[in-house]
Design a protein around this motif. Structure first.
Motif, PDB file in Angstrom:
ATOM      1  N   ASP A 114       0.822  -1.212   0.000  1.00 14.13           N
ATOM      2  CA  ASP A 114       0.000   0.000   0.000  1.00 14.13           C
ATOM      3  C   ASP A 114       0.853   1.258   0.000  1.00 14.13           C
ATOM      4  O   ASP A 114       0.579   2.208  -0.735  1.00 14.13           O
ATOM      5  CB  ASP A 114      -0.940   0.027   1.212  1.00 14.13           C
ATOM      6  N   VAL A 115       1.894   1.291   0.819  1.00 16.51           N
ATOM      7  CA  VAL A 115       2.728   2.489   0.924  1.00 16.51           C
ATOM      8  C   VAL A 115       3.774   2.551  -0.182  1.00 16.51           C
ATOM      9  O   VAL A 115       3.936   3.574  -0.846  1.00 16.51           O
ATOM     10  CB  VAL A 115       3.407   2.570   2.312  1.00 16.51           C
ATOM     11  N   ASN A 116       4.492   1.470  -0.395  1.00 10.25           N
ATOM     12  CA  ASN A 116       5.632   1.489  -1.313  1.00 10.25           C
ATOM     13  C   ASN A 116       5.244   1.480  -2.790  1.00 10.25           C
ATOM     14  O   ASN A 116       5.990   2.004  -3.617  1.00 10.25           O
ATOM     15  CB  ASN A 116       6.542   0.301  -1.040  1.00 10.25           C
ATOM     16  N   VAL A 117       4.109   0.874  -3.121  1.00  9.60           N
ATOM     17  CA  VAL A 117       3.735   0.736  -4.534  1.00  9.60           C
ATOM     18  C   VAL A 117       2.447   1.496  -4.847  1.00  9.60           C
ATOM     19  O   VAL A 117       2.436   2.410  -5.675  1.00  9.60           O
ATOM     20  CB  VAL A 117       3.582  -0.763  -4.915  1.00  9.60           C
ATOM     21  N   ARG A 118       1.370   1.112  -4.188  1.00  8.09           N
ATOM     22  CA  ARG A 118       0.056   1.687  -4.495  1.00  8.09           C
ATOM     23  C   ARG A 118       0.030   3.204  -4.277  1.00  8.09           C
ATOM     24  O   ARG A 118      -0.460   3.953  -5.125  1.00  8.09           O
ATOM     25  CB  ARG A 118      -1.000   0.998  -3.633  1.00  8.09           C
ATOM     26  N   ALA A 119       0.534   3.666  -3.136  1.00  2.48           N
ATOM     27  CA  ALA A 119       0.496   5.101  -2.837  1.00  2.48           C
ATOM     28  C   ALA A 119       1.313   5.900  -3.844  1.00  2.48           C
ATOM     29  O   ALA A 119       0.882   6.967  -4.287  1.00  2.48           O
ATOM     30  CB  ALA A 119       0.996   5.370  -1.418  1.00  2.48           C
ATOM     31  N   ALA A 120       2.469   5.395  -4.216  1.00  2.00           N
ATOM     32  CA  ALA A 120       3.291   6.105  -5.200  1.00  2.00           C
ATOM     33  C   ALA A 120       2.557   6.214  -6.536  1.00  2.00           C
ATOM     34  O   ALA A 120       2.552   7.273  -7.174  1.00  2.00           O
ATOM     35  CB  ALA A 120       4.636   5.404  -5.377  1.00  2.00           C
ATOM     36  N   ALA A 121       1.913   5.132  -6.952  1.00  2.00           N
ATOM     37  CA  ALA A 121       1.176   5.153  -8.219  1.00  2.00           C
ATOM     38  C   ALA A 121      -0.012   6.112  -8.147  1.00  2.00           C
ATOM     39  O   ALA A 121      -0.220   6.934  -9.056  1.00  2.00           O
ATOM     40  CB  ALA A 121       0.698   3.751  -8.567  1.00  2.00           C
ATOM     41  N   LEU A 122      -0.795   6.053  -7.065  1.00  2.00           N
ATOM     42  CA  LEU A 122      -1.971   6.922  -6.953  1.00  2.00           C
ATOM     43  C   LEU A 122      -1.596   8.387  -6.759  1.00  2.00           C
ATOM     44  O   LEU A 122      -2.265   9.276  -7.278  1.00  2.00           O
ATOM     45  CB  LEU A 122      -2.876   6.435  -5.824  1.00  2.00           C
ATOM     46  N   ALA A 123      -0.521   8.645  -6.017  1.00  2.00           N
ATOM     47  CA  ALA A 123      -0.056  10.027  -5.859  1.00  2.00           C
ATOM     48  C   ALA A 123       0.372  10.581  -7.212  1.00  2.00           C
ATOM     49  O   ALA A 123       0.080  11.735  -7.547  1.00  2.00           O
ATOM     50  CB  ALA A 123       1.095  10.100  -4.859  1.00  2.00           C
ATOM     51  N   THR A 124       1.040   9.764  -7.999  1.00  2.00           N
ATOM     52  CA  THR A 124       1.481  10.193  -9.328  1.00  2.00           C
ATOM     53  C   THR A 124       0.292  10.512 -10.228  1.00  2.00           C
ATOM     54  O   THR A 124       0.278  11.534 -10.920  1.00  2.00           O
ATOM     55  CB  THR A 124       2.380   9.118  -9.969  1.00  2.00           C
ATOM     56  N   VAL A 125      -0.728   9.666 -10.200  1.00  2.00           N
ATOM     57  CA  VAL A 125      -1.926   9.906 -11.017  1.00  2.00           C
ATOM     58  C   VAL A 125      -2.622  11.196 -10.594  1.00  2.00           C
ATOM     59  O   VAL A 125      -2.964  12.034 -11.423  1.00  2.00           O
ATOM     60  CB  VAL A 125      -2.894   8.704 -10.944  1.00  2.00           C
ATOM     61  N   GLY A 126      -2.829  11.380  -9.278  1.00  2.00           N
ATOM     62  CA  GLY A 126      -3.476  12.600  -8.797  1.00  2.00           C
ATOM     63  C   GLY A 126      -2.673  13.841  -9.135  1.00  2.00           C
ATOM     64  O   GLY A 126      -3.220  14.876  -9.539  1.00  2.00           O
TER      65      GLY A 126
END
Length: 155
Positions: A114-126
């Protein structure tokens, strides 16, 4: 001083993220420092303000939460004195439980992802959506630690 770019840095309370904040603040950029550890983050932000005289916003956020990462761009803009969109995102947040591999639980592994992969991807999209909507260029930097390429006993 409200000059420079607005830079969003995750994992900003310590380690790599904290060092990244230091570099941008020293260059005169405004920093939106993001971390889940409120007290440590507030101390880091205050020190950056005092040392470099630039606006530093502390955004206490748990990136493991579903909407937290995707809302970063808007929260950074709202907390910035200039109210301008961020033009740089540095995904430096990362964690790994300090337990031997054989003791790693599914819940702990989910938090890592959630922190290392998912959050980085979603932060990038936003972040990218906010830039496109504002018609502005920007940059995303994804960082990992040396642990990504170096073995550790028991892990």
């Amino acid at each position: 001083m409200n000059g420079g770019r607005l830079v969003v840095v995750t994992g900003a309370a310590s380690g790599i993220g904290r060092a990244v904040c230091e570099v941008f603040a020293a260059a005169g950029d405004r920093v939106a420092a993001v971390d889940r550890r409120a007290e440590l983050l507030e101390r880091a932000a205050a020190e950056l303000r005092r040392t470099h005289g630039v606006p530093v916003t502390a955004l206490v956020t748990d990136l493991a939460q579903p909407r937290a990462a995707s809302e970063l761009a808007e929260r950074a803009r709202a907390g910035d004195p200039a109210g301008e969109p961020a033009t740089v995102l540095v995904n430096a947040a990362g964690l790994y439980p300090a337990v031997p591999l054989l003791d790693l639980t599914a819940d702990a592994w989910d938090q890592v992802l959630d922190v290392n992969v998912r959050a980085a991807a979603l932060a990038t999209v936003g972040f990218a959506r906010a830039l496109v909507a504002a018609g502005r260029p920007g940059a995303v930097v994804n960082i990992s630690s040396g642990a990504a390429v170096r073995a550790r006993p028991g892990a």
